[in-house]
Design a protein around this motif. Structure first.
Motif, PDB file in Angstrom:
ATOM      1  N   ALA A 105       0.846  -1.197   0.000  1.00 51.22           N
ATOM      2  CA  ALA A 105       0.000   0.000   0.000  1.00 51.22           C
ATOM      3  C   ALA A 105       0.885   1.251   0.000  1.00 51.22           C
ATOM      4  O   ALA A 105       2.043   1.212   0.431  1.00 51.22           O
ATOM      5  CB  ALA A 105      -0.904  -0.002   1.228  1.00 51.22           C
ATOM      6  N   PRO A 106       0.363   2.384  -0.503  1.00 52.60           N
ATOM      7  CA  PRO A 106       1.148   3.626  -0.494  1.00 52.60           C
ATOM      8  C   PRO A 106       1.576   4.008   0.926  1.00 52.60           C
ATOM      9  O   PRO A 106       0.941   3.621   1.906  1.00 52.60           O
ATOM     10  CB  PRO A 106       0.167   4.659  -1.069  1.00 52.60           C
ATOM     11  CG  PRO A 106      -0.820   3.865  -1.851  1.00 52.60           C
ATOM     12  CD  PRO A 106      -0.953   2.559  -1.128  1.00 52.60           C
ATOM     13  N   THR A 107       2.636   4.767   1.023  1.00 49.21           N
ATOM     14  CA  THR A 107       3.112   5.209   2.332  1.00 49.21           C
ATOM     15  C   THR A 107       2.126   6.180   2.958  1.00 49.21           C
ATOM     16  O   THR A 107       1.351   6.853   2.260  1.00 49.21           O
ATOM     17  CB  THR A 107       4.479   5.897   2.212  1.00 49.21           C
ATOM     18  OG1 THR A 107       4.331   7.105   1.447  1.00 49.21           O
ATOM     19  CG2 THR A 107       5.502   4.991   1.550  1.00 49.21           C
ATOM     20  N   LEU A 108       2.170   6.273   4.257  1.00 43.83           N
ATOM     21  CA  LEU A 108       1.305   7.223   4.961  1.00 43.83           C
ATOM     22  C   LEU A 108       1.574   8.656   4.509  1.00 43.83           C
ATOM     23  O   LEU A 108       0.655   9.456   4.343  1.00 43.83           O
ATOM     24  CB  LEU A 108       1.522   7.099   6.476  1.00 43.83           C
ATOM     25  CG  LEU A 108       0.861   5.919   7.163  1.00 43.83           C
ATOM     26  CD1 LEU A 108       1.378   5.789   8.588  1.00 43.83           C
ATOM     27  CD2 LEU A 108      -0.652   6.064   7.159  1.00 43.83           C
ATOM     28  N   GLN A 109       2.856   8.971   4.301  1.00 42.29           N
ATOM     29  CA  GLN A 109       3.192  10.330   3.874  1.00 42.29           C
ATOM     30  C   GLN A 109       2.573  10.663   2.525  1.00 42.29           C
ATOM     31  O   GLN A 109       2.120  11.785   2.298  1.00 42.29           O
ATOM     32  CB  GLN A 109       4.721  10.506   3.806  1.00 42.29           C
ATOM     33  CG  GLN A 109       5.429  10.351   5.144  1.00 42.29           C
ATOM     34  CD  GLN A 109       5.907   8.935   5.387  1.00 42.29           C
ATOM     35  OE1 GLN A 109       5.279   7.978   4.938  1.00 42.29           O
ATOM     36  NE2 GLN A 109       7.024   8.804   6.096  1.00 42.29           N
ATOM     37  N   ALA A 110       2.546   9.682   1.618  1.00 46.04           N
ATOM     38  CA  ALA A 110       1.964   9.909   0.302  1.00 46.04           C
ATOM     39  C   ALA A 110       0.454  10.080   0.366  1.00 46.04           C
ATOM     40  O   ALA A 110      -0.144  10.737  -0.488  1.00 46.04           O
ATOM     41  CB  ALA A 110       2.319   8.758  -0.633  1.00 46.04           C
ATOM     42  N   LEU A 111      -0.176   9.490   1.389  1.00 42.50           N
ATOM     43  CA  LEU A 111      -1.628   9.550   1.516  1.00 42.50           C
ATOM     44  C   LEU A 111      -2.118  10.740   2.325  1.00 42.50           C
ATOM     45  O   LEU A 111      -3.317  11.036   2.323  1.00 42.50           O
ATOM     46  CB  LEU A 111      -2.141   8.262   2.182  1.00 42.50           C
ATOM     47  CG  LEU A 111      -2.045   6.984   1.352  1.00 42.50           C
ATOM     48  CD1 LEU A 111      -2.450   5.786   2.208  1.00 42.50           C
ATOM     49  CD2 LEU A 111      -2.923   7.073   0.117  1.00 42.50           C
ATOM     50  N   MET A 112      -1.228  11.427   3.023  1.00 39.79           N
ATOM     51  CA  MET A 112      -1.665  12.539   3.867  1.00 39.79           C
ATOM     52  C   MET A 112      -2.380  13.601   3.044  1.00 39.79           C
ATOM     53  O   MET A 112      -1.915  14.009   1.982  1.00 39.79           O
ATOM     54  CB  MET A 112      -0.472  13.163   4.588  1.00 39.79           C
ATOM     55  CG  MET A 112      -0.100  12.462   5.885  1.00 39.79           C
ATOM     56  SD  MET A 112      -1.418  12.464   7.117  1.00 39.79           S
ATOM     57  CE  MET A 112      -1.712  14.221   7.331  1.00 39.79           C
TER      58      MET A 112
END
Length: 258
Positions: A105-112
């Motif tokens: 899954a995408p990183t948390l930073q990318a999803l913020m």
């Protein structure tokens, strides 16, 4: 070897609010070393703990629903993860939610996408918090200069929502604030308070929610799925709930704001 990626929600309370992000990361590393959890490390000459945080919390702020992803070398039940970890945590950190996410899954930073704050201000003298908020929200543009590089930027689009919630019996004015937290477009509550002229007032700041985009979309200005985002709120159900980001209104200028 079957790896696992655990996403957990935690608090950063009053005892730790003056700890910076790097020091907090070190706290997590030391705590995890004391557990029996099969935590994963990067390979190479200087192995690093495989943990990612969604967003650094500004120094001086409490966090009610912070997010982090941790990689494990073998699967473990969320209840076992919590039982092993919670007793080792220092005062101020509490695990609120744990669930497994896909390894790719995408990183948390990318999803913020955005973050919600509760800001409490204790006015001094003739300071009128409601008037300052009204002037800011009426402005079409609020130019500020970055201290680190001297570049000018517009703070106004970075403030998704700002409103006065009321005043308590002790005189603290409560503000509800939502700031943009996208890469390259991040608002900060301290920058807002400076513009509002409230820097010298006593204040309490708590980040109450992190909002993740449902799916990264570089071609649009909002998350897909009808502008929906995944909101992680400590007071909500354990499963993420879909919320719609508020539309930004057209503003007119006032005074010191362009």
């Amino acid at each position: 070897m079957t790896m696992q990626r655990i996403r957990f929600t935690y608090t950063k309370g009053e005892p730790l609010k003056w700890i910076g992000h790097l020091d907090l990361a070190r706290v997590w590393e030391r705590v995890l070393r004391r557990t029996q959890l099969p935590v994963a490390y990067t390979k190479g000459f200087n192995p690093q703990l495989r943990i990612q945080f969604a967003s650094a919390l500004p120094v001086g702020c409490r966090g009610r629903a912070e997010l982090a992803d941790l990689w494990l070398n073998e699967p473990i039940a969320p209840a076992q993860f919590a039982a092993e970890l919670q007793p080792k945590l220092p005062p101020g950190i509490e695990i609120r939610d744990i669930h497994e996410v896909d390894l790719h899954a995408p990183t948390l930073q990318a999803l913020m996408w955005a973050a919600d704050y509760v800001v409490q201000i204790l006015p001094e003298g003739a300071v009128d918090v409601a008037q300052a908020v009204g002037r800011f929200t009426a402005a079409a543009q609020v130019l500020k200069q970055r201290a680190r590089d001297g570049k000018t930027y517009d703070l106004r689009p970075l403030i998704e929502d700002l409103r006065v919630e009321g005043t308590d019996d002790e005189g603290w004015v409560h503000l509800a604030l939502r700031v943009s937290s996208r890469p390259g477009a991040t608002g900060r509550p301290d920058e807002l308070l400076e513009v509002l002229g409230l820097t010298d007032c006593a204040r309490r700041i708590e980040r109450t929610q992190l909002i993740l985009a449902a799916e990264p979309d570089k071609s649009a200005g909002a998350p897909r799925d009808a502008d929906a985002a995944l909101a992680f709120d400590a007071d909500s159900e354990r499963e993420p709930v879909a919320k719609v980001l508020p539309a930004r209104l057209t503003r007119t200028g006032w005074g010191g704001f362009d």
